[in-house]
Structure formats: C-alpha cells, structure tokens
Design an enzyme around this catalytic site. Structure first.
Site, PDB file in Angstrom:
ATOM      1  N   PRO A 114      16.540  12.748 -35.218  1.00 28.04           N
ATOM      2  CA  PRO A 114      14.751  13.740 -35.136  1.00 28.04           C
ATOM      3  C   PRO A 114      15.484  15.031 -33.984  1.00 28.04           C
ATOM      4  O   PRO A 114      14.428  15.097 -33.762  1.00 28.04           O
ATOM      5  CB  PRO A 114      13.549  13.162 -34.715  1.00 28.04           C
ATOM      6  CG  PRO A 114      14.649  12.014 -33.760  1.00 28.04           C
ATOM      7  CD  PRO A 114      15.860  11.895 -34.381  1.00 28.04           C
ATOM      8  N   CYS A 115      16.142  15.917 -34.243  1.00 29.51           N
ATOM      9  CA  CYS A 115      15.953  17.427 -34.142  1.00 29.51           C
ATOM     10  C   CYS A 115      14.722  18.040 -33.820  1.00 29.51           C
ATOM     11  O   CYS A 115      14.727  19.439 -33.364  1.00 29.51           O
ATOM     12  CB  CYS A 115      17.356  17.520 -34.291  1.00 29.51           C
ATOM     13  SG  CYS A 115      17.560  18.681 -35.755  1.00 29.51           S
ATOM     14  N   HIS A 116      14.670  18.044 -35.033  1.00 29.14           N
ATOM     15  CA  HIS A 116      12.627  18.831 -35.186  1.00 29.14           C
ATOM     16  C   HIS A 116      12.095  18.010 -33.743  1.00 29.14           C
ATOM     17  O   HIS A 116      11.492  19.632 -33.754  1.00 29.14           O
ATOM     18  CB  HIS A 116      11.994  18.329 -36.642  1.00 29.14           C
ATOM     19  CG  HIS A 116      12.082  16.672 -36.851  1.00 29.14           C
ATOM     20  ND1 HIS A 116      13.289  15.809 -37.391  1.00 29.14           N
ATOM     21  CD2 HIS A 116      10.906  16.178 -37.016  1.00 29.14           C
ATOM     22  CE1 HIS A 116      12.329  14.680 -37.280  1.00 29.14           C
ATOM     23  NE2 HIS A 116      10.619  15.077 -36.569  1.00 29.14           N
TER      24      HIS A 116
END
Length: 184
Positions: free
Chosen positions: A148-150
């Site tokens: 989850p780089c968001h």
C-alpha cells in the site's frame, strides 16, 4: 518437465475493471508479481513487454489461473470496502535492495486506515533522512494497492505523489477512511 513445473514457470496476467480504472495483475508460480494502474491497451502492452524482459518469459493471459483469480478477487473485494488486508503470496523479483526493504516494511507495518510519512518509513528501515529514497521506492513499487504505497504521505500533511495519479491515491485513502470522500 511435468505440468506442475511448467505452472511454476508461467507468467500469467489479467485485466479487471475497478472503480479506480482497469487494473492489470500479473502472477508467477511464486506469487503476485505486478499490479498496473490505468491498464488501457497501450499501458498493458508496455507492461507486458517489460515483464517479459525482466522475467525472461512471455506473459500469458489466463484470468482463471488460481493464484491470479484469487488476487483479482481480493483486489476487487478491497476496492469494494469488504477487505482490509491481502492474503496473497507475493513475488518480489521485480524489486531489490533498499526499495524491496522499504516496501516489505510498508506491507507488514502500515495497516489499513493508517498512514506513515516518507521520513518515518525511512527511519523504520534504519535510514533516517532517507525520505527522498523512500519516495523513489514508492514510485518503483511493482505491487501498488496490495503493497500500500498510497498510505505513505508527506509529514507536513500533503498526500505526496503517486504512480497511479493523485486522484487514485485520494480515492484509496478515502476508501480506508483516512481522507474524506472527494466531493466530485
């Protein structure tokens, strides 16, 4: 070589429609290896060419391949607000070194509904002051959404950049309750 050995060598892919646009998912016998945003024909073709070069085998469209079908199911369930964590084997072969270290720390240490600053994530992997390097690692993430780089944001309150575009990042953060739903 038996058929099981061939399955382990296969590189399979499928495109699935979602609320954030078409996503292309690709998997090897080891696990999910790539998620690509905005998978129009042109984007998909470039991604498949890159995968063939990087992994040394031709990708085959096979949405029914068990691991890939499960990955598609879990991603769609997450995007529908029905799943908070992924339970998928991941193939990390498209990323190495510091970038892999940072992405593994992100995947295991920043749960649904939370965010972390670029600098704070750098500190977690023993590189205080490495915020820009963490930003580069996020940009190189071959497994967005699932890794989850968001959830990585600027320490001053900005949401930072995102390979899938800022509108997509806002939608994912809103889905997880971190940001209010966009008004339009």
């Amino acid at each position: 070589m038996d058929s099981h050995g061939r399955d382990e060598q296969r590189l399979v892919w499928a495109v699935t429609g979602t609320d954030i646009g078409p996503l292309m998912l690709a998997a090897t016998g080891e696990g999910l290896v790539n998620v690509v945003f905005h998978a129009s024909d042109a984007v998909r073709l470039r991604a498949l060419e890159r995968l063939a070069v990087r992994l040394g085998r031709e990708p085959v469209e096979d949405p029914d391949a068990p691991l890939l079908a499960e990955a598609v199911r879990q991603v769609r369930s997450y995007l529908a607000g029905e799943r908070r964590a992924f339970d998928l084997p991941l193939d990390w072969s498209l990323i190495s070194g510091f970038n892999r270290q940072v992405l593994r720390a992100l995947a295991s240490g920043v749960p649904y509904g939370t965010v972390v600053g670029y600098g704070a994530l750098a500190g977690r992997v023993g590189q205080p002051g490495g915020a820009q390097a963490v930003g580069a690692a996020m940009g190189a993430n071959p497994l967005p959404v699932v890794v989850p780089c968001h959830r990585v944001v600027e320490s001053g309150g900005g949401i930072g950049g995102f390979g899938g575009g800022l509108e997509t990042k806002r939608k994912l953060l809103a889905l997880e309750g971190v940001l209010p739903e966009p008004l339009f």
